[in-house]
Design an enzyme around this catalytic site. Structure first.
Site, short mmCIF file in Angstrom:
data_model
loop_
_atom_site.label_atom_id
_atom_site.label_comp_id
_atom_site.label_asym_id
_atom_site.label_seq_id
_atom_site.Cartn_x
_atom_site.Cartn_y
_atom_site.Cartn_z
N ARG A 27 0.83 -1.20 0.00
CA ARG A 27 0.00 0.00 0.00
C ARG A 27 0.87 1.26 0.00
O ARG A 27 1.74 1.42 0.84
CB ARG A 27 -0.90 0.00 1.24
N SER A 41 -8.85 8.72 17.75
CA SER A 41 -9.39 7.58 18.48
C SER A 41 -8.32 6.97 19.39
O SER A 41 -8.61 6.58 20.53
CB SER A 41 -9.89 6.52 17.49
N GLY A 46 -6.67 4.54 22.94
CA GLY A 46 -5.49 3.71 22.75
C GLY A 46 -5.60 2.85 21.49
O GLY A 46 -6.60 2.90 20.78
N GLY A 65 0.06 -3.60 10.16
CA GLY A 65 -0.49 -2.55 11.02
C GLY A 65 0.08 -1.17 10.76
O GLY A 65 0.22 -0.36 11.67
N GLU A 66 0.39 -0.86 9.50
CA GLU A 66 1.03 0.43 9.20
C GLU A 66 0.13 1.62 9.51
O GLU A 66 0.60 2.65 9.97
CB GLU A 66 1.48 0.48 7.74
N GLU A 99 -3.26 -8.81 4.79
CA GLU A 99 -3.87 -7.83 5.70
C GLU A 99 -4.55 -6.71 4.93
O GLU A 99 -5.69 -6.32 5.21
CB GLU A 99 -2.83 -7.24 6.65
#
Length: 267
Positions: A27, A41, A46, A65-66, A99
């Protein structure tokens, strides 16, 4: 492999400044407004889902988890919850793509580039890529065809101005300037894929002499569409008297080899 990677793992809080980017991240485009919302958020609640990293010689390398990592940096966080995995480069590359595909975050061009990356770095065939990612072979082949488009057309697809299906329909035009002219006309007049396909076919197969062109029978056109979906290539079926010809179109040596391989291995 995919299920085992995330099960029964300890979550640790690790320093954000020790995490390096994922070299296989497919991505390239991130929505800044969405990142700001996620950062807000994270400030309030957290990070709800840990990222996945791999231990490296110095610090860690991001696996998945970028968006959460970028948003945590925006939120001025110094640590982030993470699962530390011991995985190979191959597993790392596949997980990164999976992912993003599962979250539907990739553009069509990024998705196609990720498939090409798997084929190049892991020396996989289209069939093997499809199996690893749970996709059909024709789907992967059709996505890869987008990479044969000129960069200007690819940018239209990435920006959402042109659909990937419209982009693939432009391929028979071959010349970039012609593709752009037709693409702009298609966008301006809000053509459906079917309308664009008819225009392209008329343009490509238009006779240079003033001769009437006989419309192909509906059944022949249906067979052409079926073969196109099956092999991920433009197909032309011509029948003259009792002799017929099926023509597969390819735009690169790689696509030619892929077609030969597909035709040779069909049961």
């Amino acid at each position: 492999m995919d299920q085992e990677v995330f099960d029964d793992n300890k979550i640790e809080h690790i320093p954000i400044n020790e995490i390096r980017p994922n070299p296989y991240q497919p991505r390239k485009h991130f929505n800044e407004h969405a990142l700001e919302d996620l950062a807000q958020s994270i400030v309030q609640h957290g990070v709800m889902q840990p990222i996945v990293v791999r231990k490296s010689i110095k610090g860690y390398t991001l696996v998945a988890g970028e968006r959460r990592l970028k948003a945590s940096r925006m939120a001025k966080k110094t640590t982030i919850p993470a699962i530390i995995k011991q995985i190979t480069d191959e597993e790392m590359m596949v997980l990164s793509i999976i992912e993003n595909l599962q979250r539907e975050n990739l553009t069509a061009i990024e998705e196609a580039e990720s498939y090409q990356q798997l084929m190049t770095h892991l020396e996989l065939t289209q069939v093997e890529v499809a199996e690893k990612l749970g996709k059909s072979r024709p789907y992967v082949a059709n996505m890869l065809r987008l990479l044969a488009l000129p960069s200007r057309i690819q940018k239209l697809i990435t920006s959402g101005k042109l659909s990937s299906a419209h982009g693939r329909t432009l391929l028979p035009l071959k010349e970039e300037d012609v593709m752009m002219t037709v693409a702009q006309k298609s966008m301006r007049e809000n053509w459906s894929v079917r309308t664009l396909e008819k225009y392209v076919n008329d343009f490509v197969f238009r006779a240079p002499r003033k001769e009437s062109v006989t419309q192909k029978p509906k059944l022949i056109r249906q067979y052409e569409a079926q073969l196109k979906d099956l092999y991920g290539a433009t197909v032309d079926i011509a029948v003259v008297k009792k002799t017929g010809r099926i023509t597969f179109e390819f735009t690169s040596e790689e696509e030619f080899k892929r077609l030969i391989d597909e035709l040779s291995n069909k049961e």
